[in-house]
Motif scaffolding. Structure first.
Motif, PDB file in Angstrom:
ATOM      1  N   ASN A 315       0.911  -1.144  -0.050  1.00 12.59           N
ATOM      2  CA  ASN A 315      -0.035   0.023   0.142  1.00 12.59           C
ATOM      3  C   ASN A 315       0.908   1.308  -0.020  1.00 12.59           C
ATOM      4  N   LEU A 316       0.682   1.923  -1.048  1.00  6.46           N
ATOM      5  CA  LEU A 316       1.718   3.239  -1.182  1.00  6.46           C
ATOM      6  C   LEU A 316       1.173   4.491  -0.341  1.00  6.46           C
ATOM      7  N   TYR A 317      -0.276   4.118   0.052  1.00  5.36           N
ATOM      8  CA  TYR A 317      -0.705   5.311   0.988  1.00  5.36           C
ATOM      9  C   TYR A 317      -0.976   5.025   2.403  1.00  5.36           C
ATOM     10  N   SER A 318      -0.610   4.004   2.702  1.00  4.43           N
ATOM     11  CA  SER A 318      -0.815   3.808   4.324  1.00  4.43           C
ATOM     12  C   SER A 318      -0.097   4.603   5.118  1.00  4.43           C
ATOM     13  N   LEU A 319       1.047   4.965   4.592  1.00  2.00           N
ATOM     14  CA  LEU A 319       1.771   6.024   5.473  1.00  2.00           C
ATOM     15  C   LEU A 319       2.478   7.439   4.669  1.00  2.00           C
ATOM     16  N   ALA A 320       2.572   8.302   5.561  1.00  2.00           N
ATOM     17  CA  ALA A 320       3.308   9.587   5.144  1.00  2.00           C
ATOM     18  C   ALA A 320       4.488   9.272   4.862  1.00  2.00           C
ATOM     19  N   PRO A 321       5.093  10.040   3.678  1.00  2.00           N
ATOM     20  CA  PRO A 321       6.664   9.668   3.284  1.00  2.00           C
ATOM     21  C   PRO A 321       7.499  10.317   4.305  1.00  2.00           C
ATOM     22  N   LEU A 366      14.166   6.862  -1.871  1.00  2.61           N
ATOM     23  CA  LEU A 366      12.864   6.129  -1.456  1.00  2.61           C
ATOM     24  C   LEU A 366      11.864   7.123  -1.441  1.00  2.61           C
ATOM     25  N   VAL A 367      11.998   8.188  -0.681  1.00  2.00           N
ATOM     26  CA  VAL A 367      10.970   8.898  -0.498  1.00  2.00           C
ATOM     27  C   VAL A 367      10.631   9.904  -1.542  1.00  2.00           C
ATOM     28  N   HIS A 368      11.514  10.305  -2.408  1.00  3.29           N
ATOM     29  CA  HIS A 368      11.425  10.975  -3.520  1.00  3.29           C
ATOM     30  C   HIS A 368      10.702  10.165  -4.592  1.00  3.29           C
ATOM     31  N   ASP A 384      11.878   2.412  -9.596  1.00  6.09           N
ATOM     32  CA  ASP A 384      12.602   3.361  -8.751  1.00  6.09           C
ATOM     33  C   ASP A 384      12.299   2.735  -7.281  1.00  6.09           C
ATOM     34  N   MET A 385      11.227   2.665  -7.044  1.00  7.20           N
ATOM     35  CA  MET A 385      10.750   2.500  -5.656  1.00  7.20           C
ATOM     36  C   MET A 385      11.301   1.325  -5.288  1.00  7.20           C
ATOM     37  N   GLU A 386      10.947   0.283  -5.955  1.00  6.33           N
ATOM     38  CA  GLU A 386      11.379  -1.101  -5.734  1.00  6.33           C
ATOM     39  C   GLU A 386      12.950  -1.221  -5.437  1.00  6.33           C
ATOM     40  N   VAL A 387      13.781  -0.491  -6.159  1.00 10.61           N
ATOM     41  CA  VAL A 387      15.079  -0.567  -6.295  1.00 10.61           C
ATOM     42  C   VAL A 387      15.493   0.077  -4.769  1.00 10.61           C
ATOM     43  N   SER A 388      14.995   1.336  -4.774  1.00 10.80           N
ATOM     44  CA  SER A 388      15.090   2.139  -3.160  1.00 10.80           C
ATOM     45  C   SER A 388      14.819   1.352  -1.922  1.00 10.80           C
ATOM     46  N   ILE A 389      13.903   0.508  -1.951  1.00  5.61           N
ATOM     47  CA  ILE A 389      13.266  -0.289  -1.046  1.00  5.61           C
ATOM     48  C   ILE A 389      14.471  -1.396  -0.812  1.00  5.61           C
ATOM     49  N   LEU A 390      14.667  -1.921  -1.776  1.00  8.51           N
ATOM     50  CA  LEU A 390      16.052  -3.068  -1.629  1.00  8.51           C
ATOM     51  C   LEU A 390      17.199  -2.452  -1.108  1.00  8.51           C
ATOM     52  N   LYS A 391      17.496  -1.309  -1.438  1.00 11.92           N
ATOM     53  CA  LYS A 391      18.812  -0.676  -0.852  1.00 11.92           C
ATOM     54  C   LYS A 391      18.715  -0.453   0.395  1.00 11.92           C
ATOM     55  N   THR A 392      17.666   0.130   0.790  1.00 10.78           N
ATOM     56  CA  THR A 392      17.433   0.680   2.113  1.00 10.78           C
ATOM     57  C   THR A 392      17.481  -0.337   3.173  1.00 10.78           C
ATOM     58  N   CYS A 393      16.784  -1.156   2.811  1.00 11.39           N
ATOM     59  CA  CYS A 393      16.608  -2.276   3.659  1.00 11.39           C
ATOM     60  C   CYS A 393      18.018  -3.062   3.819  1.00 11.39           C
ATOM     61  N   GLN A 394      18.634  -3.314   2.765  1.00 12.37           N
ATOM     62  CA  GLN A 394      20.144  -3.902   2.664  1.00 12.37           C
ATOM     63  C   GLN A 394      21.086  -2.896   3.582  1.00 12.37           C
ATOM     64  N   ASN A 395      20.899  -1.544   3.555  1.00 12.22           N
ATOM     65  CA  ASN A 395      21.777  -0.817   4.159  1.00 12.22           C
ATOM     66  C   ASN A 395      21.541  -0.784   5.703  1.00 12.22           C
ATOM     67  N   VAL A 396      20.140  -0.924   6.419  1.00  7.21           N
ATOM     68  CA  VAL A 396      20.052  -1.097   7.625  1.00  7.21           C
ATOM     69  C   VAL A 396      20.401  -2.477   8.069  1.00  7.21           C
ATOM     70  N   ASN A 397      20.368  -3.443   7.267  1.00  6.52           N
ATOM     71  CA  ASN A 397      20.995  -4.774   7.677  1.00  6.52           C
ATOM     72  C   ASN A 397      22.322  -4.696   7.803  1.00  6.52           C
ATOM     73  N   ASP A 398      22.865  -3.775   6.910  1.00  9.14           N
ATOM     74  CA  ASP A 398      24.496  -3.767   7.136  1.00  9.14           C
ATOM     75  C   ASP A 398      24.704  -3.182   8.528  1.00  9.14           C
TER      76      ASP A 398
END
Length: 640
Positions: A315-321, A366-368, A384-398
């Protein structure tokens, strides 16, 4: 408890239906909600067979035409339910009679349970079955609504009886705690050793009873957080009981010594806090102390942040960016416990800060992309969102991996350094020599070690991986924070009275508690690593948690024996100090016997200076005591 034994009849109902060939439905599939929260495993396990069989009866309504065999089976199950409820209600009514404060509530719940059981028996009675007009075969449950209503009433009322009976267990724990507190107050005010010995014996018995009740309760709790908090509080009480003995003796022996009084007061205060924590857990009271436990860890922050990011796929609209960006900033702020630490190396600090910056950049991207997707009313994430989601999650895992490496690495290094126990040895030696300056110097060293350990426990809490392990880390942090100053006050007392055997014994007990906590920390570290590497997903307590009631009884009996032996040994030592002729053979032999008995007890627990059976015999031979050797032979015979 009697009510739990009576509830065993519900399990018998399960056997009746199984022998009759009736399939049971899992209780989790039923829709019967009592409206009462079940907080203990014993209540839950008691209800499972009853829920299962009632669900079976309800499901059989969907096929009203039945063979004679099935009809007979349904009849037997219905009657068995009614009989089991009758026995159960009889015990509930007896409990109500014995506990006036529950009389009205328990009486009403028992009345409803009996009424529901009778209704189910009537609805499953073959005598009330109706022949079918088409083929003459017998049908049952012509009143489905009545069966469902009776089933709901039965489950609700039985659950209420069980929950009310559980209050009796809570009442027993509170009553036991109150007795301990009263005796604790008496112990704190005693002025003679003889009076202390008498009251401490009573205190030991009351603590054993309290350990029984709280141990059973801990094993029965469903909530793993509460179970971990209970384990921590009980560990404090177990260790503080021996500290209370030696600290009180030291105060009695040296009544004008300020450091001895400070040492004793700290033990009494910690015991009262632990007793209060147990009551908070069983009564679900909230206190300011729990706020610290509920402090958010970095692990939980990362988990929540990733959940928010990955939910965007649904859901793209469940949260505010901006809310996701705010989550990240709160997470980064918590990493300051690592980066602001004086013990974090420059390389580690730079690595953490670099990963935080990368996470910020990817979150901004991701927010952009998210805002752009919302502007075109997209129904699913863009590429673009999907790529940003993957990168963001990977970074916090690191980031999590780096923080884990820093915390665990520091803890491992500290355990290696502190494993040699150099400051403790130096403090004991300086105290025995009466060297106050050396005691002050080594106290500063121990204080620095304490601060390192306290901070390391705080970092481990951030990466622990489960809430129970977080609570265990907090317990370790508090233990080091408290025991450090207690060791110092005990060493100061010994330095002021270097010839005092009681002061020496007291310092030894606190040093043993410190060493024990270091061992517990090593086990905790292993558990955190197991969770991080996916080898274990559930909390396995590092505290000696009883696996079953027999083991609880065995451990508490051994604990009581240990207290009695230590008290006997202390009594002998105190009397010896009164004798002018220290070479008196009877005195030496009695002192040796008492000391050896306590050393044997420590050996059975894997503690103390004696590590092997050979060590025991060597000590006995060195003291040339036939009695001691006989005791060893008896011990080995029992042990084998």
């Amino acid at each position: 408890p009697a009510w739990l034994s009576a509830a065993g009849g519900f399990a018998a109902v399960h056997c009746v239906s199984a022998s009759a060939g009736m399939a049971s439905s899992p209780c989790g599939n039923s829709n019967f909600d009592s409206g009462l929260e079940i907080k203990t495993r014993s209540v839950e396990q008691t209800l499972i067979p009853l829920v299962s069989q009632i669900t079976t009866l309800i499901n059989h309504k969907d096929k009203p035409k039945k063979s004679e065999r099935t009809l007979a089976a349904i009849h037997r199950v219905g009657q068995a339910v009614s009989v089991a409820v009758g026995r159960f209600v009889a015990v509930g009514e007896a409990i109500a009679t014995e506990n006036q404060e529950l009389k009205d509530e328990m009486g009403q719940a028992c009345f409803e349970a009996r009424r529901a059981g009778d209704a189910i028996a009537q609805l499953t009675d073959v005598g009330s079955a109706v022949p079918s007009q088409s083929d003459g075969r017998v049908t049952v449950f012509s009143d489905r609504t009545g069966m469902v209503k009776a089933a709901r009433l039965l489950l609700s009322s039985v659950t209420k009886v069980l929950v009310l009976a559980d209050r009796i267990v809570i009442k027993q724990i509170i009553t036991s705690r109150n007795k301990v507190l009263v005796t604790l107050d008496h112990l704190e005010r005693v002025s003679t050793f003889q009076e202390f010995v008498q009251i401490f014996s009573q205190f030991g018995n009351e603590m054993v009873e309290f350990a029984h009740l709280t141990g059973d309760r801990q094993n029965d709790l469903k909530d793993e957080k509460k179970k971990a908090r209970m384990a921590a509080a009980r560990a404090v009480l177990e260790k503080c009981t021996m500290m209370l003995l030696t600290a009180s003796k030291t105060c009695l022996r040296h009544p004008d010594c300020e450091s001895a009084r400070i040492n004793k007061d700290a033990v009494f205060h910690r015991m009262r806090c632990a007793l209060e924590q147990v009551i908070e857990i069983v009564t679900e009271a909230r206190s300011c102390g729990e706020n610290k436990i509920l402090t958010a860890s970095i692990y939980n922050g990362i988990k929540d942040f990733k959940s928010s990011v990955e939910c965007l796929r649904e859901n793209l609209y469940s949260l505010a960016p901006q809310s996701v960006a705010g989550q990240l900033e709160a997470l980064v702020e918590r990493t300051e416990d690592f980066t602001d630490s004086a013990y974090t190396s420059h390389e580690q600090r730079q690595a953490i800060l670099g990963l935080c910056q990368l996470a910020r950049q990817d979150t901004q991207q991701l927010v952009h992309a998210w805002v752009e997707a919302q502007s075109v009313h997209a129904k699913e994430p863009t590429e673009d969102m999907e790529v940003s989601i993957l990168k963001t999650c990977q970074n916090v895992n690191d980031l999590r991996r780096e923080l884990h490496k820093v915390a665990v690495g520091r803890a491992s290094d500290l355990l290696k350094v502190h494993g040699e126990q150099l400051p403790l040895r130096a403090l004991k030696a300086a105290g025995a020599e009466g060297n106050l300056e050396a005691v002050a110097e080594y106290s500063r060293t121990l204080t620095e070690q304490k601060e390192q350990l306290v901070e390391t426990c705080r970092l481990l809490c951030h990466v622990s991986g489960t809430e129970p392990l977080e609570i265990t880390c907090i317990h370790a942090e508090e233990t080091f924070h408290v025991i450090g100053p207690q060791i110092i006050s005990a060493a100061q007392t010994l330095a002021l009275h270097p010839s005092s055997k009681i002061a020496k014994e007291n310092l030894e007990v606190f040093c043993e508690a410190w060493e024990s906590q270091l061992c517990d920390m090593a086990l905790l570290l292993r558990e955190i690593n197991d969770v991080f590497e996916g080898r274990r997903g559930k909390f396995a307590s590092w505290i000696h948690v009883c696996k079953n009631k027999d083991k609880v009884s065995e451990q508490t009996s051994m604990a009581k024996l240990g207290l009695e032996l230590r008290l006997l040994s202390s009594d002998v030592d105190t009397e010896v100090e009164k004798w002018e002729e220290q070479e008196h053979d009877i005195v030496r032999q009695s002192q040796s016997l008492a000391s050896m008995a306590y050393n044997m007890y420590l050996f059975t627990r894997g503690e103390g200076l004696l590590k092997t059976t050979l060590d025991l015999f060597h000590q006995a031979e060195a003291r040339r005591s036939i009695g001691l050797i006989c005791m060893l032979e008896i011990y080995l015979a029992v042990d084998s």
